[in-house]
Scaffold this motif. Structure first.
Motif, PDB file in Angstrom:
ATOM      1  N   GLU A 112       0.830  -1.213   0.000  1.00 50.83           N
ATOM      2  CA  GLU A 112       0.000   0.000   0.000  1.00 50.83           C
ATOM      3  C   GLU A 112       0.861   1.257   0.000  1.00 50.83           C
ATOM      4  O   GLU A 112       0.543   2.240  -0.694  1.00 50.83           O
ATOM      5  CB  GLU A 112      -0.927  -0.015   1.218  1.00 50.83           C
ATOM      6  N   ARG A 113       1.922   1.245   0.757  1.00 48.56           N
ATOM      7  CA  ARG A 113       2.799   2.421   0.817  1.00 48.56           C
ATOM      8  C   ARG A 113       3.504   2.636  -0.518  1.00 48.56           C
ATOM      9  O   ARG A 113       3.615   3.769  -1.002  1.00 48.56           O
ATOM     10  CB  ARG A 113       3.817   2.249   1.931  1.00 48.56           C
ATOM     11  N   ARG A 142       1.043   4.168  -3.112  1.00 48.99           N
ATOM     12  CA  ARG A 142       0.852   5.612  -2.979  1.00 48.99           C
ATOM     13  C   ARG A 142       2.031   6.378  -3.589  1.00 48.99           C
ATOM     14  O   ARG A 142       1.835   7.436  -4.206  1.00 48.99           O
ATOM     15  CB  ARG A 142       0.675   5.979  -1.501  1.00 48.99           C
ATOM     16  N   GLU A 155       1.579   6.251  -7.452  1.00 48.03           N
ATOM     17  CA  GLU A 155       0.508   7.139  -7.930  1.00 48.03           C
ATOM     18  C   GLU A 155       0.946   8.604  -7.904  1.00 48.03           C
ATOM     19  O   GLU A 155       0.682   9.359  -8.850  1.00 48.03           O
ATOM     20  CB  GLU A 155      -0.742   6.935  -7.080  1.00 48.03           C
TER      21      GLU A 155
END
Length: 212
Positions: free
Chosen positions: A112-113, A116, A119
């Motif tokens: 998840e990190r 981010r 993106e």
């Protein structure tokens, strides 16, 4: 009538008289020692042997390692014809593996990190970019290097990263990107992010593989 000596008797007597005379004693000089210096009354320069011995003594003392009886050239494997050592390049120190078959607690790949980070990097790099057939290849390559460097800052150590970027023209078409790999699901993972505008689209994927 008196006896006359034979013709060869006088010559033989002279040879015997010469043999009975004492010959000067020979001087023996040991190797590596200098002969005794002559006095000034001789009027002759010193012999070449003493000069040669002094040169040899200087050469023998040249290159000696302090605190060792061996000269410096004997400490090296290769020696040139002049007697000087041929220094070899210093090899880099290779460390043995630590044989960690798994990451430490709390040091796993955080998908998840990383997502981010991908993106945000794609949005900043391709915010107003336009698709170009000639510039798509170098743009995809630069994006790959940029995303990999940004992901390294948030990925724990001992992870190898593999970055893959797909870049294309926006034309209202459908596209499916799939991948498959062999890894350990307990330690390895991946993160993916997409970006699109009116001119192009991009799909970036970063794989994190733990290195033992």
């Amino acid at each position: 009538m008196a006896e006359q000596p034979l013709p060869g008797t006088a010559l033989l007597a002279q040879v015997l008289a010469a043999d009975n005379t004492e010959a000067p004693p020979l001087r023996t000089i040991r190797r590596g020692s200098q002969p005794p210096a002559r006095g000034p009354e001789d009027g002759k320069p010193p012999s070449l042997l003493s000069r040669r011995n002094s040169i040899l003594s200087r050469r023998s003392s040249f290159g000696m390692v302090p605190g060792s009886r061996r000269p410096s050239w004997m400490l090296h494997k290769r020696v040139s014809f002049t007697g000087l050592p041929i220094f070899q390049p210093i090899l880099k120190t290779r460390l043995e593996n630590t044989y960690r078959i798994g990451p430490d607690k709390g040091c796993k790949f955080d998908a998840e990190r990383v997502q981010r980070v991908l993106e945000g990097t794609l949005a900043c790099a391709l915010g107003t970019a336009a698709y170009s057939p000639q510039g798509s290849a170098p743009l995809a390559q630069s994006l790959t290097e940029l995303l990999q460097n940004q992901a390294k800052e948030v990925v724990p150590p001992r992870y190898k990263l593999v970055c893959h970027v797909v870049l294309g023209q926006q034309g209202q078409q459908s596209l499916v990107v799939a991948s498959r790999g062999l890894w350990d699901p307990e330690t390895d993972s991946f993160a993916s992010a997409t970006f699109s505008n009116t001119s192009l689209f991009a799909v970036a994927t970063v794989y994190g593989v733990y290195f033992e």
